[in-house]
Design an enzyme around this catalytic site. Structure first.
Site, PDB file in Angstrom:
ATOM      1  CB  VAL A  70      -0.920   0.018   1.249  1.00 44.51           C
ATOM      2  CG1 VAL A  70      -1.707   1.319   1.320  1.00 44.51           C
ATOM      3  CG2 VAL A  70      -1.876  -1.171   1.227  1.00 44.51           C
ATOM      4  CB  ALA A 115       4.918   2.511   1.101  1.00 51.37           C
ATOM      5  CE  LYS A 116       5.034  -1.231   8.204  1.00 53.07           C
ATOM      6  NZ  LYS A 116       5.966  -0.361   8.951  1.00 53.07           N
ATOM      7  N   GLY A 117       3.982  -2.948   3.440  1.00 55.76           N
ATOM      8  CA  GLY A 117       3.669  -4.176   2.730  1.00 55.76           C
ATOM      9  C   GLY A 117       3.576  -5.342   3.701  1.00 55.76           C
TER      10      GLY A 117
END
Ligand code: NAD
Length: 426
Positions: A70, A115-117
């Site tokens: 994201v 962001a992050k995943g």
């Protein structure tokens, strides 16, 4: 507690983390009189990618895994944020964390968006070979939206240097060019930075020293209580001891220890490595995590989990300053109670930004293939943290708001100013 109850509890916490981020975004947006179009733009992530991919398991079977990446908003620069491997990872959780990364990077003035995943998997049940295949396939799946100029992943829960090395290798093989600036938190041999491992604790320590100065107290001899003795808590403890503060209590998931005369944190680290816990460290009294949070002290450092200071214990917190090195350790209700009790809270998006700041340094070094020594990293980290703290304190004083609201105001204002300068491409 059943797995379903645990997941529900986690989800409630995630919602509250997202709600808390949205609550402070709205508060900052109101105070900044942010125009409606920018509120709508910044309230939700810009891009959410869900990938489902097959992985060959060691027994010859094929399993499918779900992963996410994201990106909140790349207004100030490429997006930046970690990748977590956990059985409970959800898209909602990853969204909340991506949004928080935008405010965290903006408050310390890094040229990044958030962001992050994540990949939903249980690393405890996977072999190293399976983890490698998951990482390489996940990297390939999200490759269209990552890159040194687009989105730069990093380690998070259950990922580290090893996964970052696999990630770089996979994309570099695809493109035919060695691309160290693609992720941060890599081994030094592949372009990792000096000082990354201890950066969050060190950044928190710099903030503590400067806060003490501002309050007219000395950190030397000040009583420090730290919840959590992992990467962040143990490095914070070490730096406090080196700065002659008195670390009087420390805890981990198994319990806490207390000595009013101070604990030798270097010896404690060796003991913890040997026994797997800080509990029963010689020369200390045992106490629970609940008791630890309520100890009388100058500086309380939650460095373990979210939602530790709540409406139930906020009235009993007995510290002058709470330095949030964990993400989201104080609930919204508790935050109000501490504010009314005039206990200063240095918010997570500022206090624990040392890690992403050194990640930024790593990215800068990778782009020039020229590497700094530890002293340079340390000095620049101090400059970034102290500058950000002063900016937040100035806004807090000028606007008569608490430090969390001020930190969000600094962050939202910076991102909104960049968005206005770029204009609307509609
Ligand atoms: P870690 O896994 O290395 O350590 C976590 C510590 O917390 C361990 O000592 C563990 O025993 C303890 N703990 C776990 N559950 C607990 C409980 N119920 N009560 C008391 N202690 C408990 O993790 P870390 O990297 O040190 O991260 C700690 C916090 O800091 C997390 O909230 C993380 O999101 C945040 N943070 C970490 C970084 C980083 O660079 N590592 C950066 C920003 C924020």
């Amino acid at each position: 507690m059943s797995e379903r109850e645990r997941q529900n509890l986690r989800r409630q916490n995630e919602i509250s983390m997202l709600e808390m981020a949205q609550y402070f975004f709205d508060l900052a947006a109101d105070r900044l009189k942010l125009e409606e179009s920018l509120r709508a733009l910044l309230r939700y992530p810009k891009r959410k990618l869900i990938v489902v991919f097959p992985v060959l398991m060691d027994d010859g079977s094929v399993e499918h895994f779900e992963g996410y990446r994201v990106q909140h908003h790349p207004v100030l620069g490429p997006c930046k944020g970690g990748i977590r491997y956990h059985p409970d990872v959800t898209l909602e959780e990853v969204e909340a964390l991506a949004i928080l990364m935008t405010w965290k990077t903006a408050v310390v003035a890094l040229p990044f968006g958030g962001a992050k995943g994540g990949v939903r998997c249980n690393p405890q049940e996977l072999s190293v070979a399976e983890l490698e295949r998951i990482t390489r396939r996940y990297a390939a799946e999200i490759s269209p939206i990552v890159g040194p100029d687009i989105d730069i992943p990093a380690p998070d829960v259950n990922t580290g240097e090893r996964e970052m090395a696999w990630f770089v290798d996979t994309i570099s093989m695809h493109t035919g060019t060695f691309m160290p600036g693609l992720v941060t938190g890599k081994p030094k041999i592949l372009g990792g930075s000096e000082g990354r491992e201890t950066a969050t604790g060190r950044g928190g320590y710099f903030i503590a020293v400067e806060m003490a100065k501002q309050m007219g107290i000395k950190l030397e001899g000040a009583r420090v209580v730290i919840q959590g003795f992992g990467n962040v808590g143990s490095s914070m403890a070490r730096f406090c001891q080196e700065g002659n503060a008195k670390v009087i209590a420390v805890s981990d998931v198994k319990g806490g220890i207390f000595n009013p005369d101070g604990i030798d944190c270097a010896q404690l680290k060796q003991y913890e490595r040997k026994t797997g816990s800080v509990v029963k460290f010689p020369g200390t009294q045992s106490l629970t995590n609940k008791e630890l949070l309520e100890l009388e002290c100058d500086l309380l450092v939650p460095a373990a989990l979210e939602n530790q200071i709540t409406a139930e214990n906020a009235e009993k917190i007995n510290a002058k300053v709470v330095l949030e090195l964990a993400n989201g350790p104080t609930t919204l209700e508790a935050d109000r109670i501490l504010h009314n009790r005039k206990i200063l809270v240095v918010p997570d998006i500022l206090a624990n930004a040392g890690g992403v700041t050194v990640s930024y340094f790593e990215w800068v070094q990778d782009r020039s293939f020229y590497f700094w020594d530890a002293k340079k990293v340390e000095k620049r980290l101090r400059d970034f943290m102290v500058r950000a703290l002063h900016k937040v304190l100035n806004v807090a004083q000028g606007e008569r708001v608490d430090m969390r609201t001020a930190a969000y105001m600094v962050a939202v204002d910076r991102v909104a100013s960049a968005a206005r300068a770029r204009g609307l491409y509609a």
